[in-house]
Structure formats: C-alpha cells, structure tokens
Design a protein around this motif. Sequence first.
Motif, mmCIF file in Angstrom:
data_model
loop_
_atom_site.group_PDB
_atom_site.id
_atom_site.type_symbol
_atom_site.label_atom_id
_atom_site.label_comp_id
_atom_site.label_asym_id
_atom_site.label_seq_id
_atom_site.Cartn_x
_atom_site.Cartn_y
_atom_site.Cartn_z
ATOM 1 N N ARG A 16 -3.277 9.375 -0.411
ATOM 2 C CA ARG A 16 -3.931 8.317 -1.212
ATOM 3 C C ARG A 16 -3.586 8.465 -2.695
ATOM 4 N N VAL A 17 -3.563 9.684 -3.168
ATOM 5 C CA VAL A 17 -3.210 9.906 -4.583
ATOM 6 C C VAL A 17 -1.778 9.466 -4.847
ATOM 7 N N ALA A 18 -0.869 9.761 -3.917
ATOM 8 C CA ALA A 18 0.537 9.388 -4.117
ATOM 9 C C ALA A 18 0.686 7.867 -4.081
ATOM 10 N N GLU B 220 0.825 -1.213 0.000
ATOM 11 C CA GLU B 220 0.000 0.000 0.000
ATOM 12 C C GLU B 220 0.865 1.271 0.000
ATOM 13 N N TYR B 221 2.113 1.149 0.177
ATOM 14 C CA TYR B 221 3.083 2.250 0.123
ATOM 15 C C TYR B 221 2.760 3.369 1.115
ATOM 16 N N SER B 222 2.225 3.003 2.269
ATOM 17 C CA SER B 222 1.941 4.040 3.284
ATOM 18 C C SER B 222 3.239 4.507 3.984
ATOM 19 N N TYR B 223 4.224 3.676 3.959
ATOM 20 C CA TYR B 223 5.477 4.044 4.611
ATOM 21 C C TYR B 223 6.245 5.094 3.835
ATOM 22 N N LEU B 224 5.816 5.360 2.632
ATOM 23 C CA LEU B 224 6.485 6.391 1.831
ATOM 24 C C LEU B 224 5.717 7.702 1.820
ATOM 25 N N ASP B 225 4.734 7.816 2.715
ATOM 26 C CA ASP B 225 3.964 9.069 2.755
ATOM 27 C C ASP B 225 4.876 10.239 3.134
ATOM 28 N N GLU B 226 4.734 11.358 2.471
ATOM 29 C CA GLU B 226 5.545 12.539 2.752
ATOM 30 C C GLU B 226 5.077 13.273 4.017
ATOM 31 N N LYS C 182 -1.541 5.589 -4.863
ATOM 32 C CA LYS C 182 -2.135 5.018 -6.083
ATOM 33 C C LYS C 182 -1.183 5.174 -7.272
ATOM 34 N N GLU C 183 -0.502 6.295 -7.323
ATOM 35 C CA GLU C 183 0.450 6.527 -8.414
ATOM 36 C C GLU C 183 1.640 5.588 -8.300
ATOM 37 N N ARG C 184 2.123 5.384 -7.089
ATOM 38 C CA ARG C 184 3.257 4.467 -6.896
ATOM 39 C C ARG C 184 2.851 3.029 -7.244
ATOM 40 N N LYS C 185 1.626 2.630 -6.858
ATOM 41 C CA LYS C 185 1.179 1.261 -7.169
ATOM 42 C C LYS C 185 1.046 1.066 -8.682
ATOM 43 N N LYS C 186 0.605 2.098 -9.343
ATOM 44 C CA LYS C 186 0.474 2.009 -10.795
ATOM 45 C C LYS C 186 1.840 1.852 -11.451
ATOM 46 N N GLU C 187 2.823 2.609 -10.954
ATOM 47 C CA GLU C 187 4.181 2.492 -11.501
ATOM 48 C C GLU C 187 4.741 1.107 -11.252
ATOM 49 N N GLU C 188 4.433 0.542 -10.096
ATOM 50 C CA GLU C 188 4.923 -0.802 -9.778
ATOM 51 C C GLU C 188 4.304 -1.846 -10.705
ATOM 52 N N MET C 189 3.020 -1.761 -10.971
ATOM 53 C CA MET C 189 2.359 -2.728 -11.856
ATOM 54 C C MET C 189 2.869 -2.579 -13.291
ATOM 55 N N THR C 190 3.163 -1.350 -13.698
ATOM 56 C CA THR C 190 3.736 -1.149 -15.035
ATOM 57 C C THR C 190 5.099 -1.794 -15.131
ATOM 58 N N ARG C 191 5.886 -1.662 -14.058
ATOM 59 C CA ARG C 191 7.221 -2.280 -14.044
ATOM 60 C C ARG C 191 7.106 -3.801 -14.146
ATOM 61 N N ILE C 192 6.158 -4.398 -13.377
ATOM 62 C CA ILE C 192 6.006 -5.866 -13.402
ATOM 63 C C ILE C 192 5.567 -6.336 -14.795
ATOM 64 N N ARG C 193 4.606 -5.615 -15.377
ATOM 65 C CA ARG C 193 4.112 -6.038 -16.693
ATOM 66 C C ARG C 193 5.201 -5.901 -17.770
ATOM 67 N N THR C 194 6.027 -4.853 -17.636
ATOM 68 C CA THR C 194 7.148 -4.711 -18.583
ATOM 69 C C THR C 194 8.113 -5.870 -18.442
ATOM 70 N N LEU C 195 8.347 -6.257 -17.193
ATOM 71 C CA LEU C 195 9.208 -7.403 -16.947
ATOM 72 C C LEU C 195 8.631 -8.680 -17.554
ATOM 73 N N VAL C 196 7.337 -8.866 -17.364
ATOM 74 C CA VAL C 196 6.690 -10.063 -17.923
ATOM 75 C C VAL C 196 6.755 -10.038 -19.455
ATOM 76 N N ASP C 197 6.508 -8.854 -20.050
ATOM 77 C CA ASP C 197 6.569 -8.760 -21.513
ATOM 78 C C ASP C 197 7.956 -9.089 -22.030
ATOM 79 N N ASN C 198 8.972 -8.586 -21.341
ATOM 80 C CA ASN C 198 10.344 -8.882 -21.760
ATOM 81 C C ASN C 198 10.645 -10.373 -21.637
ATOM 82 N N ALA C 199 10.131 -10.974 -20.542
ATOM 83 C CA ALA C 199 10.348 -12.404 -20.346
ATOM 84 C C ALA C 199 9.680 -13.222 -21.450
ATOM 85 N N TYR C 200 8.387 -12.841 -21.796
ATOM 86 C CA TYR C 200 7.697 -13.566 -22.863
ATOM 87 C C TYR C 200 8.386 -13.384 -24.209
ATOM 88 N N ALA C 201 8.960 -12.176 -24.416
ATOM 89 C CA ALA C 201 9.598 -11.909 -25.697
ATOM 90 C C ALA C 201 10.948 -12.579 -25.832
#
Length: 406
Positions: free
Chosen positions: A37-39, A11-17, A41-60
């Motif tokens: 909450r906005v921050a 949930e990335y609450s430990y990174l709250d400013e 959500k943005e961090r979680k989105k970046e994390e999911m993008t990173r994972i999906r990029t990793l998966v795409d690279n692995a499949y490729a």
Amino acid sequence: MFWYSLDSWREYSYLDEDDKEKGENRDERRWIEKNNRVARKERKKEEMTRIRTLVDNAYACDPRIQRFKDEKKQEREDQKRARQEAAKAKTEEEKRLKEAAEEVAKKKKQVEDEEQLAKAAIAKKEKEVQKKIFKKERKALRTFAKEMNFFATDDATMVSNMAEVEKLCELLELVDLQSMNESLSKGDSDAAVMTFKSQVEKVNKKLQTEKAQMLANTRKEVHGNGVAPRGKEWTDEELHILIKAVNLFPAGTGQRWEVVANYINQHSSSDNNKNSKDALNKAKNLQKDDVLLKEEANRKAFEVFRKGGKVQDAAAAAAEESQPTARYDTPAEQQGYNPAPWTADEQKRLEQALKTYPPSTPERWERIAEVIPQRSRKDCIKRYKELAEMVKAKKAAQSAAKVKSS
C-alpha cells in the motif's frame, strides 16, 4: 481546475514487488500488504505530480491559455475602471448640484440683503424726516409757549407749565402736536390756554391709566391674584438705599442680590426685610425708562426742596430783590471743605497719591492735597473716610450673605 483535482482510477497493484499470498502466516501476509500500500501510494503521487507538471507546462506555453488570461484580466480592469468612472461622475454631479444650490442661495441672500438694505434706507430716511418734523413742531410749541408766557399769570404756575410743555413735547403724537400748534398759531390767548390745558389733562389722564394698568399687570404676574402684600412695599428711603447698593456692588459680585438685600436691611429704618428676589425685581423696574417714575421722583425732589425753604413765593422773592445782596458760604465751605462732588479724575489722583505716599510719610495729607488742585487736606481725609466706610459696609453685607447662604 479539473487536472489539479484529478483522482486517477489506477491502483498500481500490478507493480507490487511481493505477493501476500506467499506469506507463511497471517502476520507476514499483513506486513506484505502494508508495504504494497505504501508503494502504491508513492507511485500514485508521482503520477499526479507528472500530470500537474504537464498541465503547468501546457498553461505556460499555450498562447490560447495566455490570451484567455489576458482577456479575463482586461475584463476585470475594464469593470474596475467603469466603477471608478461612475463613482467619479456621481461625485462630480453631486458637487455641481451643491455648487449650483449654493450659488442660487447666495444670489437669493444677496437679493434679500439688498432689499433689506433698501428698506432700511427708506425707513431711516422716513425716520429722519419724521424726526425733523417732530423737532420742528416741538420747537414751534416751545416758541408759542414762550411767547405766551407759558400760559401762566404768576411765576409758580409758569414753572409748573414749563414742565408740562416739555411733557407734551415728549409724549404727544405728531398729529396731535401739529393740531395743537395750528390752534396756538391763531393768536387767541384764551383759546390757546384752553387748548394747552385740555392737552395736558388728556396726557395726564392717559399716563394715569397706563400707570394703573402697568401696576395691575405687575401685581398680577408676581402674586397671581392682583393683590400685593403690604410687607413688600418700598419706601423712598429703601429705594434710595437700593440705588446706592446697586452702585456699590457692581455686576460680578458674588451673590450680588443677596448682598444688596442684606445692605438694604442693615441700613433701612423700616421693618420690612427684603430678600434677593425683591431687590432684583425692583432694580429691573427702576432700570426701565419710565416717564411716570421720573415724574414722581422729580415731584418728590421738588417737595423736599421746597420744605427745606428753597422755594419762596413771588412777593417774598420781589422783596428780597430790593435788598442789597451779600455772599454767604455754606457750612462746608466755612469749615474748609469743597462741597462739589468728586470727579473720576480726582478719584484716580487720590488713589494714586495714597499709593505714592504711605502712612509713614511726613505731612502725608498735605502732599496728597497738592496732587489734587481743587481739594484741600480736609477734603482728602473726608473722602478717604467715606471710601473706608463704603468698603467696610460692602464687606459686612457680603459676609452676611455668605452666612445666610450657608
């Protein structure tokens, strides 16, 4: 796929400013919580993008994944090819069965046609043989009758017997004809006369029976109770007018049988009016090749001929033969008319001449007569008047039929 639908527990609450507990009042604390909450959500989105990029690279880059995809693709193509081949094989099999059935039907029809042709040839040959036998026997009967003076002792009886001989030739069966010729060939004149008379009596009796049966059946079919109304009987005059009207109004004429019936009613002296159904039924009966009707017509014509003084007894004929002969013209010939009936060629020439020489032409009828060698000026004028009367009568009958139908 698992990695594309992964829902991380972070949930990335430990990174709250900012810490909301440091807010001075409730509104400030709510504002800090909203920004956090906005921050997150943005961090979680970046994390999911990173994972999906990793998966795409692995499949490729992973050869195992690529091999797995190729195997799946090949399996689908194999299944598609198998379905296409099965459909093609089924179509070819259906086509083969259809062609085989057509070939069998064609051979069967060919065999049937050959059998029919063979049967027709045999039947034709038998018919020709029978026809030749009939022709031979009829010729023999006519020869025997001629040699025996047609089984008669005077001219009047001979004329009557000549017609009876022709009737026997047409109506006797082959077996009866052969039996009669065998009896006549024995040479006994008395026995020949008895045989001839018995056969004539037998044939006439058979014709009378068939005529009575035919009339009874016709009346029963038309009227239902076997009794025809007296008002629908046809006289000789009406029959003559019917035949003339049928020739005058050919097939294709509008309301043809109404016109024919009106023509009969206009020109007949009888009070029995005929309708279209009566005219049609009588015309159909007259069209049939009925020997009885022919005999009756011939008999009546012969009676009219004799009443007119054309038939004389043998004594009067012999007396006339002893007198010197002289030529007598008919009244029509004396007046300059040709009594012979008009031929189709003469009619065609007359119609063309009428078109070529209009009424304003000087000496019109003399020029028209020159076109028709066998006809005089009076013949052409008379024929033109007859045609005009026929057209006038035809139009009158058609007009009466239209008025009646309306």
